[in-house]
Design an enzyme around this catalytic site. Structure first.
Site, PDB file in Angstrom:
ATOM      1  N   ARG A 209      31.582 176.633  24.921  1.00  0.00           N
ATOM      2  CA  ARG A 209      31.096 175.578  25.840  1.00  0.00           C
ATOM      3  C   ARG A 209      29.586 175.359  25.704  1.00  0.00           C
ATOM      4  NH1 ARG A 209      35.501 175.505  25.416  1.00  0.00           N
ATOM      5  NH2 ARG A 209      37.162 175.722  26.939  1.00  0.00           N
TER       6      ARG A 209
ATOM      7  N   SER B 269      37.499 172.443  35.387  1.00  0.00           N
ATOM      8  CA  SER B 269      37.151 173.818  35.773  1.00  0.00           C
ATOM      9  C   SER B 269      35.673 173.896  36.102  1.00  0.00           C
ATOM     10  CB  SER B 269      37.458 174.779  34.625  1.00  0.00           C
ATOM     11  OG  SER B 269      38.843 174.811  34.405  1.00  0.00           O
TER      12      SER B 269
ATOM     13  N   GLU C 234      30.411 175.782  34.438  1.00  0.00           N
ATOM     14  CA  GLU C 234      30.666 175.018  33.209  1.00  0.00           C
ATOM     15  C   GLU C 234      30.212 173.572  33.432  1.00  0.00           C
ATOM     16  OE1 GLU C 234      34.598 175.628  31.507  1.00  0.00           O
ATOM     17  OE2 GLU C 234      34.691 173.521  30.940  1.00  0.00           O
TER      18      GLU C 234
END
Ligand SMILES: Cc1cc2nc3c(=O)[nH]c(=O)nc-3n(C[C@H](O)[C@H](O)[C@H](O)COP(=O)(O)OP(=O)(O)OC[C@H]3O[C@@H](n4cnc5c(N)ncnc54)[C@H](O)[C@@H]3O)c2cc1C
Length: 333
Positions: free
Chosen positions: A186, A237, A329
């Site tokens: 990520r 998320s 995130e």
């Protein structure tokens, strides 16, 4: 040229956020360059993709929100033989503003394989590159050959560097190779360095069977429909999953059958939040989803403050119970 006082909740999948002082959507690279020239370092610029991973503040954004909506897809001839995954690949040049769903439709129509893992992934290619989006053992980095980006001027540059009015910003373009993008979980160089606007990327896709590509994409979309709380506005998320190597043996033992490959072994945060007793917990209009507790949903006219309160609560409870620090995130503005 710029629109003023535009509600950012319209541009966020969360439907949350105050106003952008200025807003501009560029449909071509020339329009983008012109807008930046006009802005001329007079304040902060925020780059907007599909808004599927952003929590805008209730106070909005006191600068320019710039949406580079470059939306072309070009398949290049002839196939090359240099890419790591296959002897025969196609170069496909894709504008940063192209929605991943459109790119997947294109890959089905042209029988191009390599993106099937992204079935149901919302947002644009630009956003996916910046965060190295991934799921179902795939990541966008796996198909990236190169990324072209445009450097934006740093606010206040003119003042601090003593530049005079006649010395304006000049467009600086750079093509980053896959290695230069510094992709990891990520993460990419574009997350470290906010001065670059991703314009387009060259993807390497392999020839494949159209029906099989469509079937695999549909399979992922179906999986998401069942597990994700799509009935409420959300931004996916909230926290990154935890690489298993950073988790104590005691915790690994208790989650042994829950360890997933993403694309390396991870402890899914969804289980940590659930075990911390937070399923369904609300603050104002925001709620930790009972269906998927790593999603905080906008259940009823939530504010950014409501969401941030739940983020703080989840971090606190998970740390107290497992001594694990959760990391966002999503992008919080
Ligand atoms: C239901 C749901 C499921 C999701 N599932 C996943 C998943 O499985 N895996 C996953 O990784 N993510 C997932 N996400 C999160 C999100 O979809 C991805 O992170 C997506 O790649 C973000 O793209 P975007 O265009 O919406 O970016 P935005 O949300 O608009 O922006 C995200 C960041 O990228 C920057 N950015 C956007 N475009 C550019 C550009 N052209 N140049 C420079 N910077 C840019 C923005 O400034 C911002 O910092 C999910 C989200 C939702 C709502």
């Amino acid at each position: 040229m710029f629109q003023e006082n535009i509600s950012l909740s319209r541009f966020s999948n969360y439907k949350i956020g105050g106003n952008a002082k200025y807003f501009y959507e560029a449909k071509t690279e020339a329009e983008l360059v012109k807008a930046i020239e006009k802005w001329d370092s007079r304040g902060r610029i925020f780059i907007l993709g599909g808004g599927t991973n952003i929590l805008f503040d209730d106070m909005g954004f006191d600068g320019l929100v710039l949406k580079p909506n470059l939306s072309y897809i070009k398949k290049e001839n002839p196939p090359t033989t240099t890419f790591q995954h296959s002897a025969e690949c196609w170069n496909v040049v894709v504008g940063a503003g192209v929605a991943i769903s459109k790119l997947l439709d294109y890959s089905i129509a042209h029988g191009l394989s390599g993106l099937e893992w992204a079935g149901g992934l919302p947002g644009t290619l630009g956003g996916a590159i910046r965060g190295n989006a991934g799921c179902f053992k795939g990541e966008i980095k796996d198909v990236i050959q190169s990324v072209s980006a445009l450097k934006i001027p740093t606010p206040g540059l003119r003042k601090s560097s003593g530049l005079t009015k006649s010395k304006h910003w000049t467009p600086q373009l750079k093509t980053f190779s896959n290695e230069e993008c510094k992709f990891s979980y990520r993460h990419s160089i574009f997350k470290e360095n906010l001065d670059w606007i991703i314009l387009e990327a060259t993807l390497k896709l392999q020839p494949g069977d159209k029906k099989e590509i469509a079937r695999l994409i549909q399979e992922k979309i179906g999986y998401r429909k069942i597990r994700h709380p799509m009935e409420y506005p959300n931004i996916g998320s909230i926290f990154k999953n935890i690489p298993a190597e950073f988790v104590s043996r005691r915790v690994i033992k208790s989650f042994n059958n829950k360890i997933k490959t993403d694309p390396f072994p991870i402890v899914p945060v969804v289980h940590l939040i659930s075990e911390a007793g937070l399923r369904g917990v609300s603050h104002g209009g925001a709620m930790i989803s009972p269906k998927h507790p790593n999603f905080i949903v906008n259940a009823q006219s939530a504010s950014a403050y409501d969401v941030k309160s739940l983020i703080a609560l989840a971090k606190d409870r998970v740390f107290k119970k497992f001594k694990i620090k959760l990391e966002e995130e999503v992008m919080i503005i």
